[in-house]
Design an enzyme around this catalytic site. Sequence first.
Site, PDB file in Angstrom:
ATOM      1  N   ASP A 281      41.559  41.274  41.485  1.00  0.00           N
ATOM      2  CA  ASP A 281      40.208  41.746  41.257  1.00  0.00           C
ATOM      3  C   ASP A 281      39.210  40.682  41.329  1.00  0.00           C
ATOM      4  O   ASP A 281      37.853  40.898  41.184  1.00  0.00           O
ATOM      5  CB  ASP A 281      40.128  42.776  39.833  1.00  0.00           C
ATOM      6  CG  ASP A 281      40.555  41.649  38.753  1.00  0.00           C
ATOM      7  OD1 ASP A 281      40.917  40.398  38.889  1.00  0.00           O
ATOM      8  OD2 ASP A 281      40.675  42.238  37.622  1.00  0.00           O
ATOM      9  N   SER A 282      39.726  39.411  41.605  1.00  0.00           N
ATOM     10  CA  SER A 282      38.890  38.522  42.037  1.00  0.00           C
ATOM     11  C   SER A 282      38.041  38.801  43.237  1.00  0.00           C
ATOM     12  O   SER A 282      37.037  38.200  43.297  1.00  0.00           O
ATOM     13  CB  SER A 282      39.855  36.914  42.276  1.00  0.00           C
ATOM     14  OG  SER A 282      40.911  37.470  43.232  1.00  0.00           O
TER      15      SER A 282
ATOM     16  N   ASP B  18      46.072  44.030  41.568  1.00  0.00           N
ATOM     17  CA  ASP B  18      45.642  44.286  40.132  1.00  0.00           C
ATOM     18  C   ASP B  18      45.176  45.613  39.623  1.00  0.00           C
ATOM     19  O   ASP B  18      44.627  46.428  40.547  1.00  0.00           O
ATOM     20  CB  ASP B  18      44.407  43.333  39.829  1.00  0.00           C
ATOM     21  CG  ASP B  18      44.593  41.824  39.540  1.00  0.00           C
ATOM     22  OD1 ASP B  18      45.468  41.763  38.868  1.00  0.00           O
ATOM     23  OD2 ASP B  18      43.966  41.010  39.923  1.00  0.00           O
TER      24      ASP B  18
ATOM     25  N   LYS C 129      49.402  44.347  38.395  1.00  0.00           N
ATOM     26  CA  LYS C 129      49.363  43.314  37.403  1.00  0.00           C
ATOM     27  C   LYS C 129      48.399  43.909  36.491  1.00  0.00           C
ATOM     28  O   LYS C 129      47.468  44.217  36.877  1.00  0.00           O
ATOM     29  CB  LYS C 129      48.755  41.884  38.135  1.00  0.00           C
ATOM     30  CG  LYS C 129      48.910  41.016  37.156  1.00  0.00           C
ATOM     31  CD  LYS C 129      48.671  39.689  37.852  1.00  0.00           C
ATOM     32  CE  LYS C 129      47.265  39.430  38.460  1.00  0.00           C
ATOM     33  NZ  LYS C 129      46.056  39.467  37.648  1.00  0.00           N
TER      34      LYS C 129
ATOM     35  N   GLU D 267      46.485  42.833  32.532  1.00  0.00           N
ATOM     36  CA  GLU D 267      45.977  41.632  31.550  1.00  0.00           C
ATOM     37  C   GLU D 267      46.094  42.014  30.342  1.00  0.00           C
ATOM     38  O   GLU D 267      45.594  42.858  29.926  1.00  0.00           O
ATOM     39  CB  GLU D 267      44.571  41.345  31.890  1.00  0.00           C
ATOM     40  CG  GLU D 267      44.376  40.507  33.302  1.00  0.00           C
ATOM     41  CD  GLU D 267      42.893  40.149  33.543  1.00  0.00           C
ATOM     42  OE1 GLU D 267      42.657  39.772  34.766  1.00  0.00           O
ATOM     43  OE2 GLU D 267      42.048  40.198  32.571  1.00  0.00           O
TER      44      GLU D 267
ATOM     45  N   GLU E  46      47.464  31.893  33.195  1.00  0.00           N
ATOM     46  CA  GLU E  46      46.172  31.333  33.723  1.00  0.00           C
ATOM     47  C   GLU E  46      45.534  30.309  32.875  1.00  0.00           C
ATOM     48  O   GLU E  46      45.217  30.773  31.640  1.00  0.00           O
ATOM     49  CB  GLU E  46      45.422  32.343  34.155  1.00  0.00           C
ATOM     50  CG  GLU E  46      44.100  31.847  34.743  1.00  0.00           C
ATOM     51  CD  GLU E  46      43.241  32.766  35.313  1.00  0.00           C
ATOM     52  OE1 GLU E  46      42.025  32.279  36.299  1.00  0.00           O
ATOM     53  OE2 GLU E  46      43.575  33.937  35.620  1.00  0.00           O
TER      54      GLU E  46
END
EC number: 2.1.2.11
Length: 264
Positions: free
Chosen positions: A45-46, A84, A112, A114, A181
């Site tokens: 999602d960067s 993501d 992925k 978070e 991270e």
Amino acid sequence: MKPTTIASLQKCKQDKKRFATITAYDYSFAKLFAEEGLNVMLVGDSLGMTVQGHDSTLPVTVADIAYHTAAVRRGAPNCLLLADLPFMAYATPEQAFENAATVMRAGANMVKIEGGEWLVETVQMLTERAVPVCGHLGLTPQSVNIFGGYKVQGRGDEAGDRLLSDALALEAAGAQLLVLECVPVELAKRITEALAIPVIGIGAGNVTDGQILVMHDAFGITGGHIPKFAKNFLAETGDIRAAVRQYMAEVESGVYPGEEHSFH
């Protein structure tokens, strides 16, 4: 070319062989990465910041991720492709499964997400329904408003113990990979050694099983703030393909990330 799988990365961990991964968002770069042997990619999602021009990852939608996942899959049919689940796409296990199905149909091998122990039920539900999960701990960009910015996480005994507990809980729930991270090297080492699953670092020193970089950071094409952990491999080589090979070689040898890219 033989497909790269989760089992491939598990064997790397067992053999203590470091591996490189990278973000990818389109057909052309995915094809180039695969041709150079960089066969683990993340549609992150960067893309909200690097591709769409937002100031955070929060505006990214599931449809955005699915679109870019399909493009990357066409460029790299045999890569291990992570995708993501973006902000607010997995608030409940049911929502997570529905959105994971969308990106898996688009070509992802794994999703992925978070977060820590609060995701245990979600991870269990996804893995029971044949959706492999990669966890993400430490600096989780979707939580930027909680953290008050992009800051190193896990400093101090209490915070470090909490992240280790989160990592163990995600593994026990069925997660098959973990991204760490922006955490101190010492904590990254503790977590990597405590887990049986491969751990991929970004800003976590060279003690994790693998490394990941946002491709724009690896090639020096990100405007504005440059993260401490980033290295411009294109500046050293002058050629994108050579930069990819250099990145892989430095990760595999443990040269990158160096002390100058790490936190304590």
